[in-house]
Every structure is written in structure tokens, then in C-alpha cells.
Write a protein that holds these residues in place. Structure first.
Motif, short mmCIF file in Angstrom:
data_model
loop_
_atom_site.label_atom_id
_atom_site.label_comp_id
_atom_site.label_asym_id
_atom_site.label_seq_id
_atom_site.Cartn_x
_atom_site.Cartn_y
_atom_site.Cartn_z
N GLU A 106 -1.35 1.02 19.56
CA GLU A 106 -1.78 -0.38 19.51
C GLU A 106 -3.28 -0.29 19.56
O GLU A 106 -4.18 -1.21 19.49
CB GLU A 106 -1.36 -1.08 20.71
N ASN A 107 -4.07 0.60 20.25
CA ASN A 107 -5.37 0.75 20.63
C ASN A 107 -6.32 0.77 19.25
O ASN A 107 -7.36 0.59 19.39
CB ASN A 107 -5.59 2.17 21.40
N ASN A 108 -5.69 1.40 18.29
CA ASN A 108 -6.54 1.59 16.95
C ASN A 108 -6.61 0.20 16.17
O ASN A 108 -7.44 -0.08 15.43
CB ASN A 108 -5.95 2.87 16.42
N ASN A 109 -5.66 -0.52 15.96
CA ASN A 109 -5.34 -1.64 15.19
C ASN A 109 -5.97 -1.15 13.75
O ASN A 109 -6.59 -1.87 12.97
CB ASN A 109 -6.41 -2.62 15.65
N LEU A 110 -5.12 -0.13 13.33
CA LEU A 110 -5.36 0.47 11.84
C LEU A 110 -4.12 0.17 11.15
O LEU A 110 -4.14 0.95 9.90
CB LEU A 110 -5.91 2.00 11.97
N HIS A 111 -3.16 -0.68 11.54
CA HIS A 111 -1.76 -0.54 10.84
C HIS A 111 -1.95 -1.25 9.46
O HIS A 111 -1.30 -0.75 8.56
CB HIS A 111 -1.00 -1.53 11.81
N PHE A 112 -3.01 -2.09 9.10
CA PHE A 112 -3.15 -2.56 7.74
C PHE A 112 -3.87 -1.54 6.88
O PHE A 112 -3.54 -1.53 5.64
CB PHE A 112 -3.81 -3.89 7.77
N ILE A 113 -4.29 -0.51 7.39
CA ILE A 113 -4.91 0.56 6.52
C ILE A 113 -3.67 1.47 6.16
O ILE A 113 -3.55 1.91 5.35
CB ILE A 113 -6.00 1.32 7.33
N TYR A 114 -2.57 1.48 7.11
CA TYR A 114 -1.55 2.54 6.90
C TYR A 114 -0.95 2.32 5.63
O TYR A 114 -0.56 3.35 5.10
CB TYR A 114 -0.62 2.35 8.13
N ILE A 115 -0.69 0.92 5.21
CA ILE A 115 0.09 0.57 4.00
C ILE A 115 -0.83 1.24 2.70
O ILE A 115 0.03 1.16 1.80
CB ILE A 115 0.59 -0.58 3.72
N LEU A 116 -2.08 1.31 3.12
CA LEU A 116 -2.77 1.47 1.78
C LEU A 116 -2.59 3.06 1.17
O LEU A 116 -2.75 3.42 0.26
CB LEU A 116 -4.38 1.50 1.83
N VAL A 117 -2.24 4.06 2.21
CA VAL A 117 -1.93 5.50 1.85
C VAL A 117 -0.94 5.51 1.01
O VAL A 117 -0.96 6.11 -0.21
CB VAL A 117 -1.84 6.28 3.19
N PRO A 118 0.28 4.95 1.25
CA PRO A 118 1.50 5.08 0.30
C PRO A 118 1.28 4.36 -1.26
O PRO A 118 1.65 4.89 -2.24
CB PRO A 118 2.85 4.54 0.70
N ILE A 119 0.51 3.39 -1.06
CA ILE A 119 0.13 2.58 -2.28
C ILE A 119 -0.77 3.48 -3.20
O ILE A 119 -0.67 3.40 -4.22
CB ILE A 119 -0.51 1.04 -1.95
N PHE A 120 -1.74 4.23 -2.62
CA PHE A 120 -2.37 4.81 -3.22
C PHE A 120 -1.87 6.09 -3.80
O PHE A 120 -2.27 6.53 -5.08
CB PHE A 120 -3.84 5.51 -2.24
N LEU A 121 -0.86 6.77 -3.24
CA LEU A 121 0.05 8.06 -3.61
C LEU A 121 0.68 7.33 -4.83
O LEU A 121 0.70 8.04 -5.86
CB LEU A 121 0.73 8.54 -2.53
N SER A 137 8.55 5.65 -6.21
CA SER A 137 8.01 4.92 -5.25
C SER A 137 8.63 4.74 -4.04
O SER A 137 7.99 4.70 -2.91
CB SER A 137 7.98 3.53 -5.78
N LEU A 138 10.19 4.71 -3.89
CA LEU A 138 10.67 4.52 -2.76
C LEU A 138 10.57 5.74 -1.92
O LEU A 138 10.27 5.73 -0.44
CB LEU A 138 12.28 4.17 -2.91
N ILE A 139 10.69 6.92 -2.43
CA ILE A 139 10.42 8.32 -1.43
C ILE A 139 9.18 8.20 -1.20
O ILE A 139 9.05 8.64 0.21
CB ILE A 139 10.49 9.29 -2.67
N LEU A 140 7.97 7.80 -1.81
CA LEU A 140 6.79 7.69 -1.21
C LEU A 140 6.60 6.76 0.01
O LEU A 140 5.62 6.79 0.95
CB LEU A 140 5.41 7.78 -2.23
N SER A 141 7.13 5.74 -0.14
CA SER A 141 6.95 4.35 0.71
C SER A 141 7.83 4.32 2.02
O SER A 141 7.51 4.00 3.16
CB SER A 141 6.86 3.13 0.02
N LEU A 142 8.93 5.24 1.76
CA LEU A 142 9.99 4.79 2.90
C LEU A 142 9.77 5.58 4.18
O LEU A 142 9.97 4.81 5.20
CB LEU A 142 11.47 5.76 2.15
N PRO A 143 9.05 6.61 4.13
CA PRO A 143 8.86 7.23 5.80
C PRO A 143 7.82 6.17 6.16
O PRO A 143 7.65 6.22 7.31
CB PRO A 143 7.99 8.64 5.25
N PHE A 144 6.59 5.54 5.50
CA PHE A 144 5.62 4.89 6.04
C PHE A 144 6.35 3.40 6.49
O PHE A 144 6.21 3.05 7.57
CB PHE A 144 4.70 4.56 4.91
N ALA A 145 7.41 3.19 6.01
CA ALA A 145 8.05 1.77 6.20
C ALA A 145 8.86 2.19 7.38
O ALA A 145 9.14 1.20 8.31
CB ALA A 145 9.09 1.60 5.13
#
Length: 306
Positions: free
Chosen positions: A44-59, A89-97
Motif C-alpha cells: 500500500e505504501n508504494n502505489n505502484l500496482h498499475f506499474i505491476y501489470i506492465l511487466v507481464p505485458i512487456f514479457l 500468455s497465460l503462463i506469463l500473466s497468471l503469477p502476476f494475476a
């Protein structure tokens, strides 16, 4: 199709064993690093959650190059081709989801799944044939090639700069500073041709000093404007930003010294992993930089000090 994924797993495991690390230990370290990264960015302190989804999209975008998709199309019929793309795509995105759901971000998890699904059916592949002009035309090639290859990421980093200022998100500002140094360090991951180093008249230690100084200047040319903005809008936290810049400069220096530590051979996977570990544990740079410096001087001495 099972054989294809078994081969992919073996290829990834081989990268780990080539680094001199037991493959089971290597996968465990990757898992720990991922959990640490997820907890840090989604707290909660970082507020970087919207950055988090960019990583699997980039991969996912990274494995969708035209060349790779062409190879898959050549090997598999259309139905299996799309199945493979969807599973990857699912393998890369599932852990993040999973982590997004654990931290109560169901909307972002849904967005991630939708984007992953759409990208799996994007057939043309990602490639940019536009020659982007650079301000580094008179200098060595690292920043010229790197700037052109990562131009969309540089633009994205400046977009994040604007977001961090608009929402007064200082953690995001620090994250951007960190990512930009990672981008610049990545420009030095390709080894020089032997003749390219021979043309220099400097002795080995002066050659290294010149490369590091030039890298600092070129990094500042790319991101100096952002530094001024951060200092203005986060004026009460200048010291912390300067500490981040200092750590980023150390990381960039370490990447340059790593590049020449094995010259003219390519950089070893083991050494690359040590630098990657330094991203999570910066004090490691204090030991790595002198070590890579000594190795670089030794490697360059026979070409520059004779």
C-alpha cells in the motif's frame, strides 16, 4: 505441443545451469525474487500496482517478435499455433494475476487477463522499423542502438514521470529513476568488436574511465529534464533522490565494467546474474565494482597497454 513446452523449460533451465547454479536452486531464487518484487510493488505504501501489470505485458510482447512467431507458424498448424500463444500468455500473466487478486486488485487482474488474451491473438509480431534520430550520433554505439531499441520504453518512463508528479507519488518517482538506470545499463550488455577497442589511444584504466564518464553524460542528456522536475516538485526529498541517483550511477558503472571484464569474450551468465542480484541488494556493488574493474583492466591491458 507438450514437447514444445518441455523444450522451452529445458532451455530456461540450461541458462541457469550454464551460470554454474543448480537448476532447482536457480528456480527457487527466481521464485523468491518474484515474491519480493510483487510484495514491494503491490504494498500500500508504494502505489505502484498499475506499474505491476506492465511487466507481464512487456514479457508477452517480448516473446511475440516477428521472427519467433514466424518460426511457430512454420512448425505448427494455425489451431496449435494459437493454443501455444494463448498458453504462453497465460503462463506469463497468471503469477502476476494471483498476486493482484491477493492484494485486492481484481480489476487490474481482469485487465491483465484481457490484454494477455488479446496479445495471444496478435499475429504480426512486435517490431519497429522506424529509424529514430538520436542525440548521440558522434559517440560510441551503445546509446545510439539502445536509444532506438528502447525508445517506446523511454517515452513510457517520461509518461510515468508525469503521473508521479500529477499524483505526488514519490515512490513512483524513485521507481522511474531506478528503471531508467536499468535501461541505460542494458545498453552495455553487447560486447565490442576487437578492432573497435584497438582504435582507442588511451591506456586501459583511462579507457574505462572515459566510457563511464560518457555514459553518465549520455544518461543525463536523456533524463536530466526529469531530474530538474523531480527536484522542483519533491524538493523536500532531494537527499533521498540523490541517494537513488548515486546507487543508479554505481549500477551503471558496474554494468560497463562487467562488459569489459571478460573482453574480448562475451559476458558470462554467472557474472550477469551477480549484477542482477545487485539490483535487489545494492551493497553488493561495493564488492562487484572493484572486482570487475581489476578484471576489466587485465582484459584490456593486452590490447591497450602494449
Amino acid at each position: 505441443m507438450k514437447v514444445y513446452f518441455k523444450i522451452q523449460l529445458k532451455i530456461l533451465s540450461r541458462y541457469i545451469t550454464d551460470a554454474g547454479i543448480n537448476k532447482y536452486l536457480g528456480w527457487a531464487l527466481i521464485f523468491i525474487a518474484f515474491v519480493f518484487f510483487s510484495n514491494y510493488t503491490l504494498s500500500e505504501n508504494n502505489n505502484l500496482h498499475f506499474i505491476y501489470i506492465l511487466v507481464p505485458i512487456f514479457l508477452i510482447a517480448k516473446i511475440a517478435s516477428k521472427r519467433r512467431l514466424g518460426f511457430l507458424e512454420f512448425c505448427f498448424p494455425p489451431k496449435k499455433f494459437y493454443k501455444i500463444r494463448l498458453i504462453e500468455s497465460l503462463i506469463l500473466s497468471l503469477p502476476f494475476a494471483v498476486f493482484l487478486l491477493y492484494y485486492s486488485y481484481p480489476q487490474l487482474a481482469l485487465i491483465l487477463f484481457i490484454l494477455s488474451f488479446l496479445l495471444a491473438f496478435y499475429k504480426r509480431g512486435f517490431s519497429f522499423n522506424i529509424v529514430v534520430p538520436t542525440p548521440f550520433g558522434k559517440y560510441p554505439y551503445e546509446f545510439i542502438i539502445g536509444f532506438r531499441k528502447t525508445f517506446p520504453l523511454i517515452l513510457a518512463s517520461y509518461f510515468l514521470v508525469a503521473i508521479s508528479i500529477m499524483y505526488a507519488n514519490f515512490h513512483l518517482a524513485l521507481f522511474v529513476i531506478f528503471i531508467q538506470f536499468i535501461l541505460s545499463a542494458g545498453y552495455f550488455m553487447h560486447q565490442d568488436l576487437l578492432g573497435y577497442v584497438w582504435v582507442y589511444k588511451h591506456r586501459s584504466h583511462l579507457f574505462l574511465l572515459k566510457k563511464i564518464k560518457l555514459a553518465f553524460v549520455q544518461h543525463f542528456v536523456l533524463y536530466g529534464a526529469e531530474l530538474v522536475l523531480f527536484f522542483y516538485f519533491f524538493s523536500d526529498k532531494i537527499l533521498l533522490m540523490l541517494i537513488f541517483y548515486f546507487l543508479g550511477a554505481l549500477f551503471l558503472s558496474g554494468a560497463i565494467l562487467l562488459k569489459y571484464s571478460a573482453f574480448p569474450e562475451r559476458i558470462g551468465v554467472k557474472e550477469s546474474m551477480l549484477v542482477a542480484l545487485a539490483v535487489y541488494f545494492p551493497p553488493l556493488l561495493i564488492a562487484l565494482i572493484p572486482y570487475f574493474y581489476v578484471q576489466s583492466v587485465k582484459s584490456l591491458a593486452k590490447y591497450l597497454d602494449d
